[in-house]
Design an enzyme around this catalytic site. Structure first.
Site, PDB file in Angstrom:
ATOM      1  N   GLY A  14      60.392 -19.430  39.459  1.00 56.70           N
ATOM      2  CA  GLY A  14      60.163 -19.360  38.014  1.00 56.70           C
ATOM      3  C   GLY A  14      61.033 -20.345  37.252  1.00 56.70           C
ATOM      4  N   SER A 128      51.648 -23.833  45.205  1.00 58.12           N
ATOM      5  CA  SER A 128      52.275 -24.131  46.489  1.00 58.12           C
ATOM      6  C   SER A 128      53.213 -25.306  46.394  1.00 58.12           C
ATOM      7  CB  SER A 128      51.222 -24.439  47.548  1.00 58.12           C
ATOM      8  OG  SER A 128      51.879 -24.804  48.754  1.00 58.12           O
ATOM      9  N   LYS A 182      44.643 -19.951  47.738  1.00 50.65           N
ATOM     10  CA  LYS A 182      46.068 -20.045  48.092  1.00 50.65           C
ATOM     11  C   LYS A 182      46.350 -19.251  49.364  1.00 50.65           C
ATOM     12  CE  LYS A 182      50.483 -21.021  47.835  1.00 50.65           C
ATOM     13  NZ  LYS A 182      51.256 -20.072  48.519  1.00 50.65           N
ATOM     14  N   HIS A 185      45.218 -21.318  52.162  1.00 46.98           N
ATOM     15  CA  HIS A 185      46.228 -22.384  52.326  1.00 46.98           C
ATOM     16  C   HIS A 185      47.365 -21.872  53.202  1.00 46.98           C
ATOM     17  CE1 HIS A 185      50.199 -23.928  51.231  1.00 46.98           C
ATOM     18  NE2 HIS A 185      49.632 -25.105  51.026  1.00 46.98           N
ATOM     19  N   ASN A 186      47.851 -20.681  52.904  1.00 48.08           N
ATOM     20  CA  ASN A 186      48.962 -20.145  53.678  1.00 48.08           C
ATOM     21  C   ASN A 186      48.553 -19.845  55.118  1.00 48.08           C
ATOM     22  OD1 ASN A 186      50.287 -20.279  51.221  1.00 48.08           O
ATOM     23  ND2 ASN A 186      51.326 -18.313  51.498  1.00 48.08           N
ATOM     24  N   GLU A 189      48.699 -22.966  56.801  1.00 42.55           N
ATOM     25  CA  GLU A 189      50.141 -23.265  56.948  1.00 42.55           C
ATOM     26  C   GLU A 189      50.691 -22.569  58.200  1.00 42.55           C
ATOM     27  OE1 GLU A 189      52.541 -22.647  53.294  1.00 42.55           O
ATOM     28  OE2 GLU A 189      53.743 -21.251  54.460  1.00 42.55           O
ATOM     29  N   ARG A 287      53.726 -14.791  65.586  1.00 40.59           N
ATOM     30  CA  ARG A 287      54.914 -14.329  64.848  1.00 40.59           C
ATOM     31  C   ARG A 287      55.177 -12.856  65.161  1.00 40.59           C
ATOM     32  NH1 ARG A 287      55.310 -16.880  58.724  1.00 40.59           N
ATOM     33  NH2 ARG A 287      54.580 -18.984  59.213  1.00 40.59           N
TER      34      ARG A 287
END
Ligand code: 6PG
Length: 482
Positions: A14, A128, A182, A185-186, A189, A287
């Site tokens: 922010g 991002s 988004k 996108h992740n 990623e 992960r």
């Protein structure tokens, strides 16, 4: 009221976004944080920004010129709802509330539906680029109404990263479209990071090179078709020495990968939409596996390959080049799968998402920015109805030139007992797509055997069932469709 834009939530993202906004000609930025200390720190450290600081929602809202526009930058979840309701109770029709956090797009759709009857615009937007991107130019993926974008678009364009002269922002689609894109996108990623990690692991185990030496390999790769932010930072991480022990930092970091959820959402939604994003799924699961400490400890003595595998000299160089090619091919698959999910999401939720525009806004600012996004943008510009990225001429040729290497790497990994879930699953996906016939026919036979689930035939229309427990003759179960 003197500010044309406000930011609520002044943690690192922010604060950096507020500073970025303030640095652009024509912007006066109002800032507010629940605990005023953060506001004081920000305004104290950056007097040049000319922030209009408030210590209450009333003052914050009063400091905004109409139509009021405020960007919320708080941890996604309940906190977001609380801030939204504070703003909604003070805003007026025509004002704009932007949620710039990593919200679940289902929440964004719900919030937009709840807020839009008030006449206030609610815009969920993906942002991002991490801390640095927020400060110097992120890639921005706004959803929400077309009308809100008329006000918001120029402001966002002024702070976004720039790729080949174009700001990395576009109106992705209505309501939750921005957060959906988004999310994907992740997911990409996650896949990209896992592929890079597998490449590192293969080279290290195969050649015995040190992390610092492998850093040089990644730095070299970053000058070619693999050029990307994630390859670049991989070299930086591998080069790092731990001050306390003198060891490579990567060797003292606990090998359990964390996750905040967007990768898992990508896969959950892919399952719901029926899109095979296997590379992304393997990356999320890799992960999870890394964090299963008890299972890993109980399994370290399980048998592996009987012979040790290694490569040296010219053979090592050839192997490293194979890994580079395998990485490139697998990466094409990961992006291809991600774009498939965007297409499926757009269809399901009624968004007019332009794939080429998404590729363009990912060329700079965001975490997955990469040289080859130019090629993706071109592929979609050449053929907006392209059914799979991998069949576009450029990518078809790219994979054609790498697939032998890809197969060697996956075969060696299997023989050597080195886990390469993302490399392997990407290759299996590619071979699955290519296959003129799949054993899915047998699965249909099995389903028909145990559950009379029926099947279709290659040689005539209609739906059929074999009387497996009778005389095994075939019957047509519904009238043929034509
Ligand atoms: C970005 C990143 C960012 C996210 C990190 C961490 O685009 O700037 O995606 O939004 O916070 O990727 O995600 P994980 O903690 O799930 O790895």
């Amino acid at each position: 009221p003197s500010a044309n834009i406000g930011v609520v939530g002044l943690a690192v993202m922010g604060s950096n976004l507020a500073r970025n906004l303030a640095s652009r000609e024509g912007n006066t930025v109002a800032v507010f944080n629940r605990s005023p200390e953060r506001t004081q720190t920000l305004t104290g450290e950056h007097p040049e920004a000319g922030f209009v600081a408030s210590e209450s929602y009333d003052d914050f809202v009063a400091s905004l010129a109409k139509p009021r526009t405020a960007i919320i930058m708080v941890q996604a979840g309940k906190g977001t709802d609380a801030v939204i309701s504070e703003l909604v109770s003070r805003f007026e029709p025509g004002d704009i509330i932007v949620d710039g956090g990593n919200a679940n797009f289902h929440d964004t759709i719900r919030r937009e539906a709840e807020i839009s009857p008030t006449g206030i615009h609610f815009v969920g937007t993906g942002i991002s680029g991490g801390e640095e991107g927020a400060l110097n130019g992120p890639s921005i993926m706004p959803g929400g109404s077309v009308e809100s974008y008329e006000t918001l678009g120029p402001i966002l364009a002024s702070i976004a990263a720039v790729a080949e002269g174009e700001p990395c922002v576009t109106h992705v689609g209505t309501d939750g479209a921005g957060h959906f894109v988004k999310m994907v996108h992740n997911g990409i990623e996650y896949a990209d990071m896992q592929l890079i990690a597998e490449a590192y692991d293969l080279i290290r185990q195969g050649t015995g090179k040190s992390p610092a030496e492998i850093a040089e390999i990644f730095a070299e790769w970053n000058t070619g078709e693999l050029e990307s932010y994630l390859i670049e930072i991989t070299a930086e991480v591998l080069r790092q020495t731990d001050a306390a022990t003198g060891l490579p930092l990567v060797d003292v970091i606990l090998d359990e990968a964390g996750a905040k959820g967007t990768g898992a959402w990508t896969v959950q939604n892919a399952l719901d939409l029926g899109v095979p994003t296997s590379g992304i799924a393997e990356a999320v699961f890799a992960r999870s596996l890394s964090s299963k400490r008890a299972q890993r400890e109980a399994s370290v003595d399980l048998p592996g390959p009987s012979t040790e595998w290694s490569v040296a000299g010219a053979e090592a160089d050839a192997f490293i080049e194979d890994v580079r090619r395998a990485l490139y091919a697998s990466k094409i698959i990961a992006y291809s799968q991600g774009f498939d999910e965007i297409v499926a999401g757009a269809e399901q939720y009624g968004w007019d998402v332009k794939k080429g525009d998404i590729a363009k806004i990912w060329r700079a600012g965001c975490i997955i920015r990469a040289r080859f996004l130019n090629r993706i943008a071109e592929a979609y510009a050449d053929d907006p109805s392209l059914v799979a990225l991998v069949v576009a001429p450029y990518f078809r040729d790219a994979v054609a030139g790498t697939q032998e290497a890809w197969r060697r790497v996956v075969a060696i990994a299997a023989q050597a007992g080195i886990p390469t879930p993302a490399f392997s699953s990407s290759l299996a996906y590619y071979d699955g797509l290519r296959a003129p016939r799949l054993p899915a026919a047998l699965i249909q036979g099995q389903r028909d055997f145990f559950g009379a689930h029926t099947y279709m035939r290659v040689d005539k229309p209609g739906v059929f069932h074999t009387l497996w427990s009778g005389d095994r003759s075939e019957i047509e179960t519904t009238p043929s469709s034509h």
